[in-house]
Write a protein that holds these residues in place. Structure first.
Motif, mmCIF file in Angstrom:
data_model
loop_
_atom_site.group_PDB
_atom_site.id
_atom_site.type_symbol
_atom_site.label_atom_id
_atom_site.label_comp_id
_atom_site.label_asym_id
_atom_site.label_seq_id
_atom_site.Cartn_x
_atom_site.Cartn_y
_atom_site.Cartn_z
ATOM 1 N N GLN A 1 31.429 29.546 34.360
ATOM 2 C CA GLN A 1 30.258 29.400 35.248
ATOM 3 C C GLN A 1 30.616 28.648 36.514
ATOM 4 O OE1 GLN A 1 27.195 27.576 32.820
ATOM 5 N NE2 GLN A 1 27.289 29.238 31.309
ATOM 6 N N GLN B 1 32.800 30.890 38.728
ATOM 7 C CA GLN B 1 31.989 31.937 39.357
ATOM 8 C C GLN B 1 31.182 31.384 40.523
ATOM 9 O OE1 GLN B 1 30.163 33.139 35.586
ATOM 10 N NE2 GLN B 1 30.776 35.255 35.983
ATOM 11 N N ARG B 2 30.686 30.168 40.366
ATOM 12 C CA ARG B 2 29.865 29.563 41.413
ATOM 13 C C ARG B 2 30.687 29.252 42.659
ATOM 14 N NH1 ARG B 2 27.736 26.019 38.413
ATOM 15 N NH2 ARG B 2 28.538 23.998 39.136
ATOM 16 N N GLN C 1 34.061 30.387 43.258
ATOM 17 C CA GLN C 1 34.969 31.486 43.614
ATOM 18 C C GLN C 1 36.132 30.983 44.487
ATOM 19 O OE1 GLN C 1 32.991 35.029 45.072
ATOM 20 N NE2 GLN C 1 31.464 34.985 43.423
ATOM 21 N N LEU D 1 37.498 36.277 33.433
ATOM 22 C CA LEU D 1 36.874 36.624 34.711
ATOM 23 C C LEU D 1 37.654 37.707 35.452
ATOM 24 C CD1 LEU D 1 35.912 33.044 35.938
ATOM 25 C CD2 LEU D 1 34.311 34.885 35.348
ATOM 26 N N LYS D 2 38.957 37.746 35.240
ATOM 27 C CA LYS D 2 39.790 38.704 35.962
ATOM 28 C C LYS D 2 39.360 40.143 35.696
ATOM 29 C CE LYS D 2 44.654 39.725 36.904
ATOM 30 N NZ LYS D 2 46.065 39.427 36.550
ATOM 31 N N THR E 1 36.360 41.273 35.390
ATOM 32 C CA THR E 1 35.072 41.654 35.985
ATOM 33 C C THR E 1 34.854 41.127 37.397
ATOM 34 O OG1 THR E 1 34.019 39.713 34.974
ATOM 35 C CG2 THR E 1 33.953 41.783 33.725
ATOM 36 N N GLU E 2 35.604 40.119 37.829
ATOM 37 C CA GLU E 2 35.356 39.472 39.119
ATOM 38 C C GLU E 2 36.509 39.781 40.083
ATOM 39 O OE1 GLU E 2 32.755 37.172 39.795
ATOM 40 O OE2 GLU E 2 31.815 37.447 37.837
ATOM 41 N N SER E 3 36.199 40.446 41.199
ATOM 42 C CA SER E 3 37.250 40.871 42.129
ATOM 43 C C SER E 3 37.932 39.690 42.821
ATOM 44 C CB SER E 3 36.655 41.810 43.183
ATOM 45 O OG SER E 3 35.619 41.149 43.904
ATOM 46 N N TRP E 4 37.215 38.586 43.030
ATOM 47 C CA TRP E 4 37.797 37.450 43.751
ATOM 48 C C TRP E 4 38.972 36.818 43.003
ATOM 49 C CZ3 TRP E 4 37.924 32.866 41.172
ATOM 50 C CH2 TRP E 4 37.010 32.694 40.123
ATOM 51 N N VAL E 5 39.024 37.016 41.680
ATOM 52 C CA VAL E 5 40.071 36.377 40.887
ATOM 53 C C VAL E 5 41.458 36.883 41.295
ATOM 54 C CG1 VAL E 5 40.914 35.956 38.545
ATOM 55 C CG2 VAL E 5 38.460 36.074 38.975
ATOM 56 N N CYS F 1 42.929 34.626 43.791
ATOM 57 C CA CYS F 1 42.933 33.208 43.445
ATOM 58 C C CYS F 1 44.328 32.811 42.958
ATOM 59 C CB CYS F 1 41.888 32.932 42.358
ATOM 60 S SG CYS F 1 41.842 31.223 41.799
#
Length: 647
Positions: free
Chosen positions: A511, A514-515, A517, A548-549, A551-555, A558
């Motif tokens: 969480q 995600q907040r 990023q 997270l990798k 589902t989350e493109s920003w990862v 990172c």
């Protein structure tokens, strides 16, 4: 079972590879695999004795090292029918004085991990008695020796090794013919045990232990060692000269000993640490860097001054043959090290970043520093923390645990007294607070070593560390909105032994990630932390990022950087980013560490380094800079080091 002969060339190669080792060593990839094999060896001994109608006499050890061996023996009993009805056991040692019912007693340990789960006869269990009157100890120790002899002697003795080199509690200075006796514990041994007792001051100063001479009488000796914390002392025990300063070296004189290690504990043995000295190598880029830096340090010469003769005379002729001229190798390693140095840990705007450790874009990054305890951020990377803020990046810090077990009880009373006086000065009724204070004082007055604090005391300890962390982060320049306290559930047991990690810990971390990023994540990679919290916190973030990798493109954008410094530093050949600090920045970092007043002077859990955290940090940062300087780089005041983790 048919024994397949080992080819002569293979045996010769192995002899050459292990020529520095003065006793047999078997290395396993992990402690679990090693423990299963050792348990199988013990089980075979027990079954063999059963077939002969004889007793199997085992010498047993305590501590974290043999726990997995005992777990496997329990499994063999419960699932495969291994009986312990013919087994007699003698434990190596026990603290003195020590009640058998105390949580820290080895009686409690052995019953929790082994005896309560198998069919051993209670009368066959022997553990030194920590309740004896002082005048009775000598006679008791003599009887303990006689009991071992009457049982037929030890068939197999399981051993661990302490960082002083002790086996059992035979500390430095022990004689090779010593018998069971009362001994005084080394200060390092007591510091290592402090976690189990809630602080070193509660650790007994003495213990009853089998002697070196007693141990030597066993027909088989198996010494176990896991983790990098044991690597240094293992090297001394296996490759060093026999000396009373390292009692484990006496085992070199035993004809029936085997060291069983995991890869981390074996890492400093010559065949793993400097393999070019004993065998032909597969020269990876990392190994080349390690070898060239080793050669430079060994000869006291900067890298660019190393010659082909230097390579040839120090076991590295093969490298020159494979990779070309020594000077070309020198230039490549020098350039690599030079490119790890950057004053821009968030990337340098508008610069060619092809030879820099961090990307230039985006120019302003979101950086998230995870701090396992409320002070690891400023202790380990305080200079870089301040630099990132000064250079305009959006920096966040997440304190993963409350750190409430590492606050002295008298600090709680002091802060409570301050709060009561404040209430009175404001004309408020302080009676309720006074009642809580009196209850705390009464509890602390009768508190037993490592007893779990009341919830009110734990809360105050958490508040103390929270206020210090806020002060440190504010001093670094961070706004309050960017300071995050996770208080991960695994830690909040009130005990030094923490709860298992659950999905709640990982979800809370996901969480936060995600907040924010972040473009950069900084993680504690100092797994030498004696309390074990760093590795747990690292694994939580690692698992959160893995999840997270998907589902989350920003990862994908990172980058994760590991820092050390509170306990150990990365070796130079592993460093991928080195951030130099000026004398002024060293002072700013020191001031940020000073905000953690409860950890100043003497922390509750100092580990094996008695110096204050700020002193340790400055020494390590100065030493890193000095190592770069000795290799031929610029002479900086201090450096903080980082290694990138690829997930």
């Amino acid at each position: 079972m048919v024994n397949t002969p080992v080819p002569v060339t293979t045996r010769l190669n192995l002899l050459e590879e292990t020529r520095f080792e003065k006793q047999p060593v078997t290395v396993f990839p992990s402690p679990q695999l090693a423990s299963v094999q050792v348990a199988a060896r013990i089980a075979n001994l027990i079954r063999g004795k059963q077939q002969l109608g004889e007793q199997a006499v085992l010498g047993l050890a305590t501590g974290a090292t043999p726990v997995a061996v005992y777990a496997e023996l329990v499994r063999l009993h419960q699932q495969e029918g291994l009986s312990f009805a013919n087994v007699v056991t003698f434990n190596l040692d026990e603290y003195y004085p020590m009640l058998p019912t105390a949580p820290q007693s080895y009686v409690t340990f052995m019953h929790e991990h082994l005896f309560d789960h198998i069919d051993i006869e209670p009368g066959n269990i022997h553990i030194p008695d920590g309740t004896l009157a002082p005048e009775d100890v000598a006679d008791y120790c003599l009887r303990y020796e006689q009991q071992i002899e009457q049982a037929g002697g030890l068939d197999l003795q399981l051993l661990g090794i302490g960082r002083t080199g002790h086996v059992g509690f035979n500390e430095p200075g022990s004689a090779p013919n010593s018998g069971t006796r009362l001994v005084t514990l080394d200060d390092l041994t007591r510091r290592d045990a402090s976690r189990d007792f809630g602080g070193k001051e509660s650790v007994p100063r003495k213990a009853i232990t089998m002697g070196i001479g007693t141990i030597f009488k066993a027909r088989e000796l198996v010494l176990l060692a896991w983790s990098g914390k044991k690597a240094s002392i293992v090297k001394k025990a296996v490759e060093g000269e026999v000396s009373g300063e390292v009692p484990a070296t006496y085992l070199q004189l035993a004809p029936n000993v085997e060291f069983v290690l995991d890869a981390a504990a074996a890492a400093e043995l010559t065949r793993f640490d400097t393999p070019w000295l004993v065998k032909d190598c597969v020269w990876s880029e990392l190994l080349i860097r390690k070898a060239v830096i080793w050669l430079s340090n060994t000869l006291g010469k900067p890298i660019l001054k190393l010659t082909e003769e230097d390579y040839n005379n120090n076991g590295m002729a093969e490298l020159v043959t494979e990779r070309g001229a020594a000077y070309d190798i020198n230039i490549a390693i020098f350039n690599h090290l030079q490119h790890t140095i950057t004053g821009w840990p968030g990337g340098k705007p508008g610069a060619d970043d092809s030879q820099r450790p961090e990307r230039a874009l985006p120019e302003k990054k979101r950086s998230l520093i995870f701090s396992p305890h409320p002070d690891d951020d400023v202790i380990s990377m305080g200079g870089t923390f301040i630099r990132l803020i000064d250079q305009g990046h959006e920096v966040h810090v997440a304190y993963q645990t409350s750190g409430n077990t590492a606050v002295w009880d008298d600090d709680v009373l002091r802060y409570m007294e301050f709060a009561i006086d404040l209430e009175k000065s404001l004309g408020r009724d302080s009676s309720e607070l006074l009642n809580v204070y009196e209850a705390m004082r009464a509890f602390i007055g009768q508190k037993q070593p490592n007893q779990v604090d009341t919830q009110e005391i734990r809360n105050v300890k958490s508040y103390i560390r929270k206020s210090e962390a806020i002060a440190g982060a504010r001093y670094a320049g961070l706004p309050d909105s960017n300071i995050h306290f996770q208080a991960l559930p695994f830690y909040e047991s009130g005990k030094t032994v923490k709860n298992p990690v659950t999905d709640d810990d990982i979800e809370l971390t996901m969480q936060l990630l995600q907040r924010i990023q972040p473009h950069q994540v900084f993680l504690a990679g100092d797994f030498a932390d004696p309390n074990g919290t760093h590795i747990v916190c690292f694994n939580i973030v690692a698992e959160a990022l893995r999840r997270l990798k998907a589902t989350e493109s920003w990862v994908a954008d990172c980058w994760v950087w590991m820092y050390r410094g509170a306990w150990h530093e990365f070796p130079v050949h592993e460093i991928e980013m080195a951030v130099p600090l000026s004398p002024h920045e060293v002072t700013r970092k020191r001031n940020a560490i000073f905000k953690h007043q409860s950890q100043k002077d003497t922390p509750v859990f100092p580990g094996d380094d008695a110096r204050e955290f700020w002193v340790r940090a400055e020494h390590r940062n100065h030493e890193t800079a000095e190592q770069y300087h000795r290799l031929g780089m610029a002479n900086y005041e201090a450096m903080e080091a980082f290694v990138r983790w690829h997930f």
